[in-house]
Design a protein around this motif. Structure first.
Motif, PDB file in Angstrom:
ATOM      1  N   VAL A  90       0.853  -1.196   0.000  1.00  0.00           N
ATOM      2  CA  VAL A  90       0.000   0.000   0.000  1.00  0.00           C
ATOM      3  C   VAL A  90       0.889   1.247   0.000  1.00  0.00           C
ATOM      4  N   GLY A  91       1.899   1.260   0.867  1.00  0.00           N
ATOM      5  CA  GLY A  91       2.788   2.423   0.967  1.00  0.00           C
ATOM      6  C   GLY A  91       3.656   2.600  -0.268  1.00  0.00           C
ATOM      7  N   THR A  92       4.294   1.507  -0.716  1.00  0.00           N
ATOM      8  CA  THR A  92       5.235   1.643  -1.839  1.00  0.00           C
ATOM      9  C   THR A  92       4.511   1.971  -3.147  1.00  0.00           C
ATOM     10  N   THR A  93       3.332   1.384  -3.344  1.00  0.00           N
ATOM     11  CA  THR A  93       2.581   1.671  -4.578  1.00  0.00           C
ATOM     12  C   THR A  93       2.138   3.126  -4.590  1.00  0.00           C
ATOM     13  N   THR A  94       1.609   3.585  -3.460  1.00  0.00           N
ATOM     14  CA  THR A  94       1.164   4.983  -3.378  1.00  0.00           C
ATOM     15  C   THR A  94       2.348   5.924  -3.617  1.00  0.00           C
ATOM     16  N   ALA A  95       3.484   5.632  -2.977  1.00  0.00           N
ATOM     17  CA  ALA A  95       4.668   6.499  -3.103  1.00  0.00           C
ATOM     18  C   ALA A  95       5.149   6.533  -4.554  1.00  0.00           C
ATOM     19  N   ARG A  96       5.127   5.372  -5.198  1.00  0.00           N
ATOM     20  CA  ARG A  96       5.594   5.300  -6.591  1.00  0.00           C
ATOM     21  C   ARG A  96       4.704   6.147  -7.508  1.00  0.00           C
ATOM     22  N   ILE A  97       3.395   6.038  -7.299  1.00  0.00           N
ATOM     23  CA  ILE A  97       2.459   6.805  -8.138  1.00  0.00           C
ATOM     24  C   ILE A  97       2.645   8.314  -7.902  1.00  0.00           C
ATOM     25  N   LEU A  98       2.724   8.696  -6.621  1.00  0.00           N
ATOM     26  CA  LEU A  98       2.876  10.132  -6.315  1.00  0.00           C
ATOM     27  C   LEU A  98       4.194  10.674  -6.866  1.00  0.00           C
ATOM     28  N   ALA A  99       5.262   9.884  -6.736  1.00  0.00           N
ATOM     29  CA  ALA A  99       6.573  10.331  -7.233  1.00  0.00           C
ATOM     30  C   ALA A  99       6.513  10.542  -8.739  1.00  0.00           C
TER      31      ALA A  99
END
Ligand code: KG4
Ligand code: ZN
Length: 321
Positions: A90-99
């Motif tokens: 959940v955290g890594t996917t969200t971070a990747r999309i936002l980045a």
């Protein structure tokens, strides 16, 4: 440099904005711990489901509290592991999309490096922030791990010892379960131990004469189990206090042993959920008065949080730059 930190390695959903690795502009955490209080642990699927719902509101709140918009952020740091797989995703996917959408660099942070960086949060004294405190001895004690590090810098260190069985936090959690106290066990045992006698019951000192800086907690848990099976009447506060003391004494014993082997150590840093323990803090400073000990400045930085991930992300990029 402003870093957005994101942490979702266990049951919490956390986001934080940290400036230059130390100054916390916002620190938001949504936790579902209460939902698991009477179950003795976390159910990974339900934790991850809740994190999917919380992650964007938590990040939005972190930006709002820091009075910034995404354009002010210089990088995004996210916990890449270890932890619960669904939660981490959940955290890594969200971070990747936002980045990708916000066009910011993305930094993957090891959860332990996050904890190791937590003693620098909110330090205003420049001496404490810079290289003056290195080399330092860091004890990272949480529900998932127990590690002793010789740290040469913010990003360089040697692992001196680790647990051979349970983690220190796990010893608290399993002990609390045996004592029919709620999860997480650390705060429950600390509370039950208030006004109790630390020396009412004798527990063994693990790995006492062994030439190692490793830890072992399973023997303490077994000793507690046998004590509770005994016929004699027991006072909960004395049992809790003696068991808490046994865990803390083992931790302090390892630190004493490491200091003998590494006399150049300038400071002792204790991090992770168990560093919130009041008895550990007192016992350490009483037993080792001559080496300065540092704990995270707020209890919110002891247990899992996103500020420490943002701080670690900053120190990692600082080195690369
Ligand atoms: O670092 P953390 O929040 O999460 C992990 O990475 O595991 O640590 C959680 C652990 C739990 O096992 C909890 O019982 C323990 O930290 N803990 C404490 C205290 N507060 C939390 N242990 C002893 N005393 C406390 N006051
Ligand atoms: Zn942790």
């Amino acid at each position: 440099m402003l870093v957005l930190g994101i942490e979702t390695s266990c049951d919490e959903t956390a986001a934080s904005i940290v400036e230059n690795g130390t100054s916390v502009l916002s620190n938001i955490i949504a936790t579902s711990k209460e939902a698991f209080e009477h179950l003795g642990g976390v159910i990974p699927e339900s934790a991850a489901r809740r994190q999917v719902e919380c992650i964007l509101p938590v990040i939005t709140q972190a930006l709002t509290d820091a009075h910034i918009t995404p354009k002010h952020i210089d990088a995004i740091a996210v916990t890449k592991g270890p932890g619960l797989l669904g939660s981490l995703l959940v955290g890594t996917t969200t971070a990747r999309i936002l980045a990708s959408v916000w066009k910011k660099p993305l930094i993957g942070v090891h959860h332990t490096l996050g904890h190791l960086s937590s003693t620098f949060l909110q330090t205003t004294d420049m001496r404490q922030q810079t290289t003056d405190c290195f080399p330092l001895l860091a004890l990272s004690v949480s529900g998932g791990h127990t590690e002793l590090w010789y740290r040469e810098s913010h990003i360089k260190g040697i692992l001196l010892g680790q647990t051979r069985d349970d983690a220190a936090g796990e010893a608290f959690d399993k002990g609390a379960s045996l004592l029919s106290l709620t999860y997480p066990g650390g705060p429950s045992i600390q509370k039950a131990a208030e006004h109790g006698n630390d020396h009412a019951y004798e527990f063994p000192l693990p790995l006492k004469a062994k030439p190692t800086l490793d830890f072992s907690f399973s023997g303490l848990k077994t000793a507690l189990k046998y004590l509770l099976q005994s016929e004699e009447p027991l006072a909960l506060r004395d049992v809790a206090a003696s068991y808490q003391h046994a865990i803390c004494r083992h931790l302090v014993d390892r630190i004493q042993k490491a200091l003998k082997q590494y006399p150049d150590i300038r400071e002792i840093h204790i991090v992770g959920g168990v560093s919130a323990n009041a008895h550990l803090r007192t016992l350490l400073t009483q037993t080792i008065p001559d080496v300065p000990a540092r704990f995270p400045l707020s209890l919110a930085y002891c247990t899992d949080n996103a500020a420490m991930i943002a701080a670690a992300g900053f120190f990692m990029t600082e080195k690369v730059a």
